[in-house]
Structures are given as structure tokens and as C-alpha cells.
Scaffold this motif. Structure first.
Motif, short mmCIF file in Angstrom:
data_model
loop_
_atom_site.label_atom_id
_atom_site.label_comp_id
_atom_site.label_asym_id
_atom_site.label_seq_id
_atom_site.Cartn_x
_atom_site.Cartn_y
_atom_site.Cartn_z
N ALA A 80 -64.02 42.77 -79.46
CA ALA A 80 -63.99 41.90 -78.35
C ALA A 80 -63.99 42.73 -77.30
N GLU A 81 -64.45 42.30 -76.07
CA GLU A 81 -64.36 42.96 -74.74
C GLU A 81 -62.88 43.01 -74.37
N ARG A 82 -62.74 44.24 -73.63
CA ARG A 82 -61.60 44.45 -73.03
C ARG A 82 -61.61 45.42 -71.97
N LEU A 83 -60.88 45.32 -70.85
CA LEU A 83 -60.93 45.85 -69.63
C LEU A 83 -60.32 47.21 -69.61
N ILE A 84 -61.00 48.21 -68.92
CA ILE A 84 -60.55 49.41 -68.65
C ILE A 84 -60.58 49.57 -67.14
N ILE A 85 -59.07 49.79 -66.85
CA ILE A 85 -58.85 50.00 -65.02
C ILE A 85 -58.52 51.27 -64.81
N PHE A 86 -59.47 52.04 -63.68
CA PHE A 86 -59.34 53.32 -63.47
C PHE A 86 -58.93 53.43 -62.25
N ASP A 87 -57.51 54.09 -62.08
CA ASP A 87 -57.12 54.72 -60.90
C ASP A 87 -58.46 55.56 -60.47
N CYS A 88 -58.29 55.97 -59.14
CA CYS A 88 -59.57 56.73 -58.42
C CYS A 88 -59.03 58.23 -58.27
N ASP A 89 -58.20 58.53 -57.57
CA ASP A 89 -57.68 59.74 -57.10
C ASP A 89 -56.90 60.37 -58.30
N ILE B 299 -64.26 46.96 -57.40
CA ILE B 299 -63.44 47.91 -56.56
C ILE B 299 -62.21 47.43 -55.93
N TYR B 300 -61.09 47.80 -56.33
CA TYR B 300 -59.90 46.82 -55.85
C TYR B 300 -59.11 48.14 -55.19
N SER B 301 -58.46 47.62 -54.05
CA SER B 301 -57.54 48.71 -53.09
C SER B 301 -56.08 47.81 -52.99
N SER B 302 -55.12 48.71 -52.69
CA SER B 302 -53.61 48.30 -52.60
C SER B 302 -53.85 47.44 -51.11
N GLY C 88 -50.26 58.76 -55.88
CA GLY C 88 -50.34 57.19 -56.40
C GLY C 88 -49.79 56.29 -55.52
N MET C 89 -49.15 56.62 -54.25
CA MET C 89 -48.63 55.81 -53.56
C MET C 89 -49.65 55.56 -52.31
N LYS C 90 -49.88 54.44 -51.51
CA LYS C 90 -50.51 54.22 -50.46
C LYS C 90 -49.86 54.97 -49.40
N GLN C 91 -50.89 54.91 -48.35
CA GLN C 91 -50.86 56.04 -47.19
C GLN C 91 -49.46 55.51 -46.56
N ALA C 92 -49.21 54.50 -46.11
CA ALA C 92 -48.22 53.82 -45.30
C ALA C 92 -46.87 54.29 -46.26
N ASP C 93 -46.81 54.13 -47.31
CA ASP C 93 -45.49 54.47 -48.48
C ASP C 93 -45.37 56.08 -48.40
N ILE C 94 -46.65 56.72 -48.37
CA ILE C 94 -46.36 58.22 -48.38
C ILE C 94 -46.02 58.91 -46.98
N SER D 5 -54.70 52.89 -54.94
CA SER D 5 -53.88 52.90 -53.73
C SER D 5 -54.62 53.13 -52.37
N SER D 6 -55.82 53.92 -52.42
CA SER D 6 -56.71 54.26 -51.29
C SER D 6 -57.21 53.12 -50.69
N SER D 7 -57.58 53.39 -49.28
CA SER D 7 -58.40 52.40 -48.81
C SER D 7 -59.59 51.99 -49.26
N LEU D 8 -60.43 50.98 -48.88
CA LEU D 8 -61.68 50.86 -49.80
C LEU D 8 -62.51 51.82 -49.07
N GLU D 9 -62.59 52.15 -47.79
CA GLU D 9 -63.56 52.98 -47.39
C GLU D 9 -63.48 54.40 -47.99
N ARG D 10 -62.19 54.83 -48.42
CA ARG D 10 -62.08 56.11 -48.94
C ARG D 10 -62.67 56.18 -50.34
N ILE D 11 -62.20 54.99 -51.11
CA ILE D 11 -62.63 54.46 -52.39
C ILE D 11 -64.17 54.82 -52.51
#
Length: 228
Positions: free
Chosen positions: A2-11, A129-132, A46-52, A106-112
Motif C-alpha cells: 500500500a502506498e505510504r508517504l515520505i516527507i523530506f525536510d530540505c536543509d 512543497i510545503y513551508s512553515s 530546523g527552526m524557521k528564520q524568525a525563531d532562529i 522550515s525555510s521560505s518557499l523561495e529558498r526551498i
């Protein structure tokens, strides 16, 4: 199977970007009269820019103002354009992966999108492609992973997340997904695997070849998938 989903972080998972991103932060802070070392940025992987920026300010007293924040992406983009590489083994893995996959970063869509384009990964990761920036809370909250699973049409229990940061692992665990830690990036360090395990990773893999075997054992990819 059965199909299952793999979700990849980018950075740090798809692209070996974390050392370059740390270099960009250090340079931008320097330009604005602030002094931080790469270790201050590494603690925020692993954190988004504002949190960093908030975390660096709280822990070092070096607080970057809005003008500095605006410089971060241009400086980072220049480094990525000329020096960014895919994480070793990921192209081999993705080239033979047939099942559903998406990116949740966690990166912006443009950066991804830029990262995937300059490393020739854009055609291998699918269109999900999903961004925080799309959710209320960034990692370690589960919001981004739950959003990605919903958009892709999968229950959380049928998703595996590949992450290099404890914040990402915590988010995957909170989402009720299988959490696989990866320590194949150039920013990996002594004790990295233990930190990911402590964050709740179901397994930690030092390479994409090992990650492929782990995903096969857990029924997320077919046995024909290999990475080398």
C-alpha cells in the motif's frame, strides 16, 4: 504494498545547506555590527528564520534588526547559487523511488525552490512543497507535517519523516508519524545521532543508503530501492 508517504525536510536532508546557511548568518550579523559564531546558528538547525533570530538574540544578546533580516536571504542565495550541493546519496535514492513523496521545510518557499533548482533535485521530489510559512507554528510543533500529510491525502500513521534536527524529529513524533533521523549532512557532529534519538527518532541513519534500508524494513519503500 500500500502506498505510504515520505516527507523530506530540505536543509541538511536533501541539500547540504546548513554550513552555508551558518556562514550567511555570521556574515550578515557582522555587517550589522554584531558578532556571532557558527555554533550559535547550528543550535537553531530546523527552526524557521524568525525563531532562529529570536533564539540567537536570547542566547547571545546579539539581536538582529529588521534591516539585517532583509539581508539574510540575498546573502544566503548567493552562497547557495555557487556552492550548494545535494546531500551525498540522495540523488541515487530519489532516482529510483517510485512512491509518494513531498518536502516540508522550515525555510521560505523561495529558498526551498532555489535550493532544489541549483542542486538538480527539483524534478525528483515531486510537486508537494510545503513551508512553515503556510502554518501557524513552526517545528517542533507538528503543524507543518500535518499540513503536508493532509494536502497529500495521507493519514499521519502512513507517513515517514526524514529529518536532521531534533526540532524536526519532535514535530514528526508529535504528528504521530514515523521519525527517521539522518546524519549525512556536512553539519553533522559528534553526538548528533544521540540527540536525534533523545528527541524521539524511531531510527537514526548515517547515510542515505542506511535510510533506504530502514525505510524498506518499515514498509515505506519497495525492496528495489537502494541508495549509494
Amino acid at each position: 504494498m500500500a502506498e505510504r508517504l515520505i516527507i523530506f525536510d530540505c536543509d541538511g536532508v536533501l541539500v547540504d545547506s546548513e554550513p552555508l546557511a551558518a556562514e550567511a548568518y555570521v556574515e550578515v550579523y557582522r555587517r550589522h555590527g554584531l558578532g556571532i559564531g557558527p555554533e550559535a546558528v547550528a543550535a537553531c538547525v530546523g527552526m524557521k528564520q524568525a525563531d532562529i533570530i529570536d533564539k540567537i538574540g536570547a542566547e547571545t544578546g546579539q539581536r538582529l534588526l529588521a534591516a539585517g533580516e532583509a539581508d539574510l536571504w540575498p546573502v544566503t542565495k548567493e552562497l547557495f547559487t555557487h556552492r550548494l550541493k545535494p546531500v551525498a546519496g540522495v540523488i541515487d535514492f530519489l532516482s529510483v523511488l517510485s512512491g509518494p513523496r513531498c518536502v516540508a521545510s522550515s525555510s521560505s518557499l523561495e529558498r526551498i525552490h532555489h535550493s532544489l533548482a541549483v542542486t538538480a533535485l527539483a524534478g525528483l521530489v515531486g510537486e508537494g512543497i510545503y513551508s512553515s510559512s503556510m502554518v501557524a507554528r513552526g517545528k517542533p510543533a507538528p503543524d507543518l507535517f500535518l499540513h503536508a500529510a493532509s494536502k497529500m491525502g495521507f493519514d499521519p500513521a502512513d507517513c515517514a519523516v526524514i529529518e536532521d534536527s531534533p526540532f524536526g524529529i519532535e514535530g514528526a513524533v508529535a504528528a504521530g508519524m514515523t521519525a527517521i533521523g539522518l546524519t549525512a549532512g556536512g553539519h553533522s557532529y559528534e553526538g548528533h545521532a544521540e540527540i536525534l534519538r533523545d528527541a524521539g527518532a524511531d531510527a537514526v541513519c548515517p547515510s542515505w543508503e542506511d535510510a533506504a534500508r530502514e525505510l524498506m524494513a518499515r514498509g515505506f519503500v519497495a525492496e528495489t530501492v537502494r541508495a549509494g
